[in-house]
Structures are given as structure tokens and as C-alpha cells.
Design an enzyme around this catalytic site. Sequence first.
Site, mmCIF file in Angstrom:
data_model
loop_
_atom_site.group_PDB
_atom_site.id
_atom_site.type_symbol
_atom_site.label_atom_id
_atom_site.label_comp_id
_atom_site.label_asym_id
_atom_site.label_seq_id
_atom_site.Cartn_x
_atom_site.Cartn_y
_atom_site.Cartn_z
ATOM 1 N N ARG A 57 0.869 -1.188 0.000
ATOM 2 C CA ARG A 57 0.000 0.000 0.000
ATOM 3 C C ARG A 57 0.899 1.230 0.000
ATOM 4 O O ARG A 57 2.120 1.123 0.144
ATOM 5 C CB ARG A 57 -1.006 -0.005 1.176
ATOM 6 C CG ARG A 57 -0.593 -0.619 2.469
ATOM 7 C CD ARG A 57 0.457 0.104 3.230
ATOM 8 N NE ARG A 57 0.153 1.507 3.387
ATOM 9 C CZ ARG A 57 1.053 2.445 3.608
ATOM 10 N NH1 ARG A 57 2.343 2.137 3.700
ATOM 11 N NH2 ARG A 57 0.710 3.708 3.736
ATOM 12 N N GLY A 58 0.260 2.403 -0.138
ATOM 13 C CA GLY A 58 1.033 3.632 -0.336
ATOM 14 C C GLY A 58 1.130 3.856 -1.836
ATOM 15 O O GLY A 58 1.435 2.919 -2.595
ATOM 16 N N ALA A 59 0.849 5.103 -2.264
ATOM 17 C CA ALA A 59 0.676 5.361 -3.700
ATOM 18 C C ALA A 59 1.861 4.913 -4.570
ATOM 19 O O ALA A 59 1.677 4.121 -5.501
ATOM 20 C CB ALA A 59 0.363 6.848 -3.903
ATOM 21 N N ARG A 100 -7.476 -0.785 -6.795
ATOM 22 C CA ARG A 100 -7.657 0.405 -5.947
ATOM 23 C C ARG A 100 -7.767 1.638 -6.853
ATOM 24 O O ARG A 100 -6.950 1.813 -7.755
ATOM 25 C CB ARG A 100 -6.477 0.590 -4.975
ATOM 26 C CG ARG A 100 -6.402 -0.494 -3.911
ATOM 27 C CD ARG A 100 -5.481 -0.098 -2.775
ATOM 28 N NE ARG A 100 -6.137 0.776 -1.811
ATOM 29 C CZ ARG A 100 -5.495 1.388 -0.807
ATOM 30 N NH1 ARG A 100 -4.189 1.242 -0.667
ATOM 31 N NH2 ARG A 100 -6.151 2.155 0.056
ATOM 32 N N GLN A 207 -2.249 2.630 9.902
ATOM 33 C CA GLN A 207 -0.956 2.714 9.208
ATOM 34 C C GLN A 207 0.052 3.547 10.012
ATOM 35 O O GLN A 207 1.255 3.297 9.944
ATOM 36 C CB GLN A 207 -1.135 3.352 7.824
ATOM 37 C CG GLN A 207 -1.811 2.459 6.796
ATOM 38 C CD GLN A 207 -3.318 2.654 6.756
ATOM 39 O OE1 GLN A 207 -3.931 3.043 7.750
ATOM 40 N NE2 GLN A 207 -3.927 2.382 5.628
ATOM 41 N N ASP A 248 -2.104 10.527 -2.330
ATOM 42 C CA ASP A 248 -2.419 9.493 -3.321
ATOM 43 C C ASP A 248 -2.689 10.074 -4.698
ATOM 44 O O ASP A 248 -2.590 9.385 -5.699
ATOM 45 C CB ASP A 248 -3.618 8.676 -2.857
ATOM 46 C CG ASP A 248 -3.190 7.800 -1.700
ATOM 47 O OD1 ASP A 248 -3.131 8.324 -0.568
ATOM 48 O OD2 ASP A 248 -2.854 6.631 -1.939
ATOM 49 N N ASN A 258 -5.648 12.260 0.231
ATOM 50 C CA ASN A 258 -4.747 11.458 1.080
ATOM 51 C C ASN A 258 -5.601 10.706 2.092
ATOM 52 O O ASN A 258 -6.822 10.872 2.152
ATOM 53 C CB ASN A 258 -3.703 12.350 1.762
ATOM 54 C CG ASN A 258 -2.591 11.516 2.395
ATOM 55 O OD1 ASN A 258 -2.089 10.564 1.787
ATOM 56 N ND2 ASN A 258 -2.224 11.814 3.631
ATOM 57 N N LYS A 259 -4.949 9.884 2.875
ATOM 58 C CA LYS A 259 -5.628 9.019 3.849
ATOM 59 C C LYS A 259 -6.683 9.774 4.637
ATOM 60 O O LYS A 259 -6.463 10.922 5.055
ATOM 61 C CB LYS A 259 -4.570 8.426 4.781
ATOM 62 C CG LYS A 259 -5.082 7.519 5.870
ATOM 63 C CD LYS A 259 -5.968 6.406 5.366
ATOM 64 C CE LYS A 259 -5.312 5.569 4.310
ATOM 65 N NZ LYS A 259 -6.296 4.683 3.595
HETATM 66 O O1 MRU Z 1 -4.579 3.114 2.154
HETATM 67 P P1 MRU Z 1 -3.104 3.359 2.075
HETATM 68 O O2 MRU Z 1 -2.348 2.834 3.248
HETATM 69 O O3 MRU Z 1 -2.522 2.894 0.764
HETATM 70 O O4 MRU Z 1 -2.960 4.942 2.087
HETATM 71 C C1 MRU Z 1 -1.697 5.507 1.937
HETATM 72 C C2 MRU Z 1 -1.677 6.972 2.064
HETATM 73 O O5 MRU Z 1 -2.692 7.614 2.219
HETATM 74 C C3 MRU Z 1 -0.346 7.657 1.904
HETATM 75 O O6 MRU Z 1 -0.291 8.833 2.647
HETATM 76 C C4 MRU Z 1 -0.119 7.998 0.430
HETATM 77 O O7 MRU Z 1 -0.323 6.885 -0.379
HETATM 78 C C5 MRU Z 1 1.224 8.539 0.180
HETATM 79 S S1 MRU Z 1 2.452 7.285 0.235
HETATM 80 C C6 MRU Z 1 3.964 7.970 -0.059
#
Ligand code: MRU
Length: 356
Positions: A57-59, A100, A207, A248, A258-259
Site C-alpha cells: 500500500r502507499g501510492a 484500488r 498505518q 495518493d 490522502n488518507k
Molecule cells: O490506504 P493506504 O495505506 O494505501 O494509504 C496511503 C496513504 O494515504 C499515503 O499517505 C499515500 O499513499 C502517500 S504514500 C507515499
Amino acid sequence: MELKNDGKIKLNIPLAAEWKDGELYLLDQTKLPTEVIIEKQETAQQVWDSIKVLKVRGAPAIGIAGAYGLLVAIKQQQNLSTSDFINYIKKQAEYLDSSRPTAVNLSWALNRMLNKAKSFSSLSSHDIYARLEKEAISIHEEDIECCHSIGRNGAPLIENGMGVLTHCNAGSLAVSELGTALAPMYVAHSQNKKFKIYADETRPLLQGARLTSWELFEAGLDVTLICDNMAAHFMSKGHIQLIIVGTDRVAANGDVANKIGTLGVAILADYYKIPFYVACPFSTIDLNTPTGADIPIEQRDPAEVTHFAQKRVAPQNVSVGNPAFDVTPNRLVKGFITEKGIINPPYVETLKNTFG
Ligand code: MRU
């Protein structure tokens, strides 16, 4: 954490994604921090699931996993004719992209792979596969360079004695290595600056607690884990002077997905006059999406909210909302920390001029 000969920081934690001897390995982040499990990815469906359930996970990390995942998906089909092979690549890219919707890095990486394949339509399927493997490795290597540049460009924002708050995990685990939001913190730490980091736990999937506090703690940074609803308290008491989060997807006007919970942090930052920065590489900036209202927001399983550590904490059948992301309007963003430096408003112009 150590400094390599080339001046780059190396963290002693496992990588989110690795391509070794033609195989994809993903760290299962759902098991962290108690177990470190690395899984070889054998099929497209396994990669799809790994992205969907947030093993990776993470963009930027899902972009990298998507590019390598496409290789996993097409590897056994190299006996197809070139045109059938390219059609197959297209279908598999669409399939992986459906895992996703919000992080643009996934569709960006898959489109880049598909366009590369199309540009080699005069080659054999076997040669196209070899070119695509190179392309996926380039996507991965470019992200490594971006993260280190983001770290160097953002570190001057961090001063001795500061408290820096972050939300979710935009660290090494969310990218190729080092991170986006956390990269300036790692670089500032390597420069012997003394500062405190406050990591929001980030409900519902934690997270911040499971990943951010773990990777910062492992690297020896001064991190304090707080519940999401404590951020206002720590800001009001003067503990926080800077906020850096990841993203994201950044729309063309600078609105930021973002999250979930990031919007609340940004509004608090505005109230307490704390600079709110967003760190990201070019692959997260989506000039084809005009505003935040146009960004698709992933809705996730209600069980993530009704359960905590596999235990039910809400009545059965209660209605639940579970958007995985929110959108912070551009006017709350002080600047974007990117590999090309810090981008300031007006974002419609500066993002286009820098990344168009
Ligand atoms: O649902 P996730 O854990 O994939 O969400 C991740 C985030 O919101 C991060 O802040 C974002 O992807 C940036 S990662 C460098």
C-alpha cells in the site's frame, strides 16, 4: 539507519516491493510490526489481492507493485502472437488497475507499461516482455531517486527543536525506499537535527501506529505515537510547528487526496497557523484530473470500522461509512515537496509549469 558511500540513506527495514531474478516479492504490511513476512507473487490475482487488502500500500509502492505485477500476469503468455500479447497486456493492466482507484500511481504505472508495449508492436512477444521488465525497473529506480530528492528538498523545513506531525504512512513502506513525507525527516535526522515526530495512529487500519511509528522507531528517530483525536490537543499546546503528509493524487488545481483524516489535520493546521506541506513525486501529480472533486474515493469494507484487531467493537448491522481517503482543498496546502523542489501556489500554474 546508515549513510551509504553515495551519500544516500539506507534504512534497515525490509522493502515494500522487490524484483529479484524475474520474480516479484512483496512485504505483507498487514502483519507489521509483529511479523515480517515476504511473499512471492505468482499470479495476477495474487498481486490484485495483495494491493486490495493492503499487503502492499502507499501510492508509489502500489505503482511499482502494479508494474512488476503486470510482468507476473503476462510472463506465461510470451508464446502469443505480438498483437494477441498486447491485447492480453491491456486486459491484465485493466484488471490490476481495478484493485484500488484513488492513488493515481497505479494507473499511471500500468498505462506507462501498456504504452511501452504498444510502442514495440514490431517486436516479438518475448522481446516486448524484456522491454517491459526494463520499464518496470525504471519506474522503480526513478521512484528511489525521487524519494531521495524529496528528502533533500524537504529537510531544510525541519529545524532544531521542532515538533513535526504526520498522518498515515508515507515512509519507506509506502514507496521504493525512504518515503515521501518521511524522507525529509530521515534526511534531517542524518544531518543531526534534533526534532520530535508525532505520528497519528490513522484509524481505521492504523498505518500510523503499525507502520510509521515502527519504521521511524527502527531508524532511531524520536517518534511519539498519538491517536488521531489527539492532534488538536498537541497543536493547541504548541508541540507542533510543521506538518508533512503524503498523497495518493494531486489534482491539477493542487487539491490533495490522502488518507482519511488528512483533511481534519489540514483544517487544524490552518486554525493553529502551522504550515501544512504535502510531499510527493511527479507520478502522484495528475494534471488530467482538474480538481479534488474529480478524484475517485475508495470506499472500503465496513468491517474495517466495526472491528478493531479482529474484535467487533460496534453493534452488528449498524450502518458504517468507510471512505479510505479525503480531499484537502489547495488553499490549505502551504507547498508541495517534490523531487523538483518545493512548489508554491498558485498551483494551477506552478504544477503545470513544473510537471506539465
Ligand atoms: O490506504 P493506504 O495505506 O494505501 O494509504 C496511503 C496513504 O494515504 C499515503 O499517505 C499515500 O499513499 C502517500 S504514500 C507515499
